[in-house]
Design a protein around this motif. Structure first.
Motif, PDB file in Angstrom:
ATOM      1  N   HIS A 181       0.108  38.247  39.993  1.00  0.00           N
ATOM      2  CA  HIS A 181       0.282  39.701  39.935  1.00  0.00           C
ATOM      3  C   HIS A 181      -0.834  40.401  40.723  1.00  0.00           C
ATOM      4  O   HIS A 181      -0.585  41.314  41.506  1.00  0.00           O
ATOM      5  N   GLN A 182      -2.064  39.965  40.510  1.00  0.00           N
ATOM      6  CA  GLN A 182      -3.194  40.565  41.211  1.00  0.00           C
ATOM      7  C   GLN A 182      -3.128  40.258  42.713  1.00  0.00           C
ATOM      8  O   GLN A 182      -3.444  41.119  43.539  1.00  0.00           O
ATOM      9  N   MET A 183      -2.705  39.044  43.081  1.00  0.00           N
ATOM     10  CA  MET A 183      -2.550  38.710  44.506  1.00  0.00           C
ATOM     11  C   MET A 183      -1.519  39.631  45.146  1.00  0.00           C
ATOM     12  O   MET A 183      -1.713  40.107  46.266  1.00  0.00           O
ATOM     13  N   GLU A 184      -0.430  39.883  44.430  1.00  0.00           N
ATOM     14  CA  GLU A 184       0.616  40.761  44.960  1.00  0.00           C
ATOM     15  C   GLU A 184       0.069  42.167  45.170  1.00  0.00           C
ATOM     16  O   GLU A 184       0.332  42.795  46.186  1.00  0.00           O
ATOM     17  N   ARG A 185      -0.734  42.655  44.234  1.00  0.00           N
ATOM     18  CA  ARG A 185      -1.316  44.000  44.367  1.00  0.00           C
ATOM     19  C   ARG A 185      -2.255  44.072  45.568  1.00  0.00           C
ATOM     20  O   ARG A 185      -2.244  45.061  46.309  1.00  0.00           O
ATOM     21  N   LEU A 186      -3.071  43.041  45.764  1.00  0.00           N
ATOM     22  CA  LEU A 186      -4.019  43.043  46.883  1.00  0.00           C
ATOM     23  C   LEU A 186      -3.301  42.972  48.229  1.00  0.00           C
ATOM     24  O   LEU A 186      -3.673  43.663  49.179  1.00  0.00           O
ATOM     25  N   THR A 187      -2.273  42.117  48.326  1.00  0.00           N
ATOM     26  CA  THR A 187      -1.553  42.012  49.603  1.00  0.00           C
ATOM     27  C   THR A 187      -0.702  43.248  49.854  1.00  0.00           C
ATOM     28  O   THR A 187      -0.501  43.636  51.004  1.00  0.00           O
ATOM     29  N   HIS A 188      -0.228  43.881  48.781  1.00  0.00           N
ATOM     30  CA  HIS A 188       0.594  45.078  48.945  1.00  0.00           C
ATOM     31  C   HIS A 188      -0.187  46.202  49.627  1.00  0.00           C
ATOM     32  O   HIS A 188       0.342  46.901  50.491  1.00  0.00           O
ATOM     33  N   SER A 189      -1.445  46.344  49.254  1.00  0.00           N
ATOM     34  CA  SER A 189      -2.240  47.432  49.816  1.00  0.00           C
ATOM     35  C   SER A 189      -2.445  47.261  51.324  1.00  0.00           C
ATOM     36  O   SER A 189      -2.374  48.237  52.070  1.00  0.00           O
ATOM     37  N   ILE A 190      -2.661  46.048  51.780  1.00  0.00           N
ATOM     38  CA  ILE A 190      -2.865  45.854  53.227  1.00  0.00           C
ATOM     39  C   ILE A 190      -1.539  45.695  53.964  1.00  0.00           C
ATOM     40  O   ILE A 190      -1.473  45.957  55.162  1.00  0.00           O
ATOM     41  N   LYS A 191      -0.497  45.302  53.250  1.00  0.00           N
ATOM     42  CA  LYS A 191       0.828  45.207  53.883  1.00  0.00           C
ATOM     43  C   LYS A 191       1.268  46.567  54.392  1.00  0.00           C
ATOM     44  O   LYS A 191       1.759  46.697  55.509  1.00  0.00           O
ATOM     45  N   GLY A 192       1.070  47.596  53.581  1.00  0.00           N
ATOM     46  CA  GLY A 192       1.456  48.940  53.978  1.00  0.00           C
ATOM     47  C   GLY A 192       0.744  49.394  55.237  1.00  0.00           C
ATOM     48  O   GLY A 192       1.368  49.919  56.160  1.00  0.00           O
ATOM     49  N   SER A 193      -0.547  49.156  55.281  1.00  0.00           N
ATOM     50  CA  SER A 193      -1.320  49.555  56.466  1.00  0.00           C
ATOM     51  C   SER A 193      -0.853  48.806  57.701  1.00  0.00           C
ATOM     52  O   SER A 193      -0.632  49.402  58.757  1.00  0.00           O
ATOM     53  N   ALA A 194      -0.702  47.499  57.582  1.00  0.00           N
ATOM     54  CA  ALA A 194      -0.303  46.690  58.737  1.00  0.00           C
ATOM     55  C   ALA A 194       1.104  47.042  59.201  1.00  0.00           C
ATOM     56  O   ALA A 194       1.357  47.145  60.409  1.00  0.00           O
ATOM     57  N   SER A 195       2.025  47.243  58.270  1.00  0.00           N
ATOM     58  CA  SER A 195       3.410  47.564  58.627  1.00  0.00           C
ATOM     59  C   SER A 195       3.528  48.923  59.291  1.00  0.00           C
ATOM     60  O   SER A 195       4.374  49.122  60.158  1.00  0.00           O
ATOM     61  N   ASN A 196       2.693  49.862  58.894  1.00  0.00           N
ATOM     62  CA  ASN A 196       2.730  51.181  59.509  1.00  0.00           C
ATOM     63  C   ASN A 196       2.215  51.158  60.941  1.00  0.00           C
ATOM     64  O   ASN A 196       2.603  51.983  61.756  1.00  0.00           O
TER      65      ASN A 196
END
Length: 191
Positions: free
Chosen positions: A131-146
């Motif tokens: 769950h915590q790994m998903e939260r950490l990757t989610h935050s940088i996924k948004g930046s990278a995808s944008n």
């Protein structure tokens, strides 16, 4: 009056760009979902040789003593992710109206964010807390995808999607190895 007209046109252009980007992102995400569904329907291939990560993190539940062949349970071969993406491209930013130099600056600002998250993900991977790994990757996924597509952006989308429901430590560890690899590749690309 002329100023109001120019302002209205400017606002209309900005709204058009935002709508265009939202539609492009939906198309992109839909194509990723279709590709993912196709992969799931395809016949599983033989286990592919894993190129990355070169130094996997051992599971905290792993035993130190190697069991004898009679003690080893029969297991199906795991299908670890084999992430090969095209090189990261910041064309999305250029399409939004930024210059090539401005787009590169945005990507260069992403690299320290990625490098800051990697040790945090590594700590959580040692627990492991999906769950915590998903939260950490989610935050940088948004930046990278944008900022763009390919490379680190595609990896983070795939990794984050897995972490939402996945529970296999080896698969999470493989994604982490790819995250380090694609971060290094992005850093070299935008050096």
């Amino acid at each position: 009056m002329l100023g109001l007209t120019i302002l209205s046109i400017f606002v209309l252009i900005i709204i058009s760009i935002i709508v265009f980007e939202i539609l492009n992102e939906r198309k992109y995400q839909e194509s990723r979902r279709k590709k993912s569904r196709r992969k799931k329907r395809e016949k599983p291939e033989k286990k592919q040789e894993q190129i990355f990560p070169p130094d996997p993190i051992p599971s905290p539940q792993a035993k130190t003593a190697e069991p004898t062949p009679e003690q080893k349970p029969i297991q199906k071969e795991k299908k670890l992710p084999h992430c090969t993406y095209p090189q990261f491209s910041h064309e999305r930013l250029i399409e939004m109206g930024l210059s090539n130099e401005e787009a590169k600056e945005f990507v260069q600002e992403l690299i320290p964010q990625l490098e800051a998250q990697i040790p945090l993900i590594e700590e959580v991977l040692a627990i492991p807390d999906f769950h915590q790994m998903e939260r950490l990757t989610h935050s940088i996924k948004g930046s990278a995808s944008n900022l763009g597509t390919g490379g680190i952006s595609d990896l983070l989308v795939e990794c984050n999607t897995y972490l939402k429901t996945g529970t296999d430590f080896d698969i999470a560890n493989a994604y982490f190895g790819y995250l380090k690899y694609y971060t290094k590749e992005l850093k070299e690309q935008y050096a």
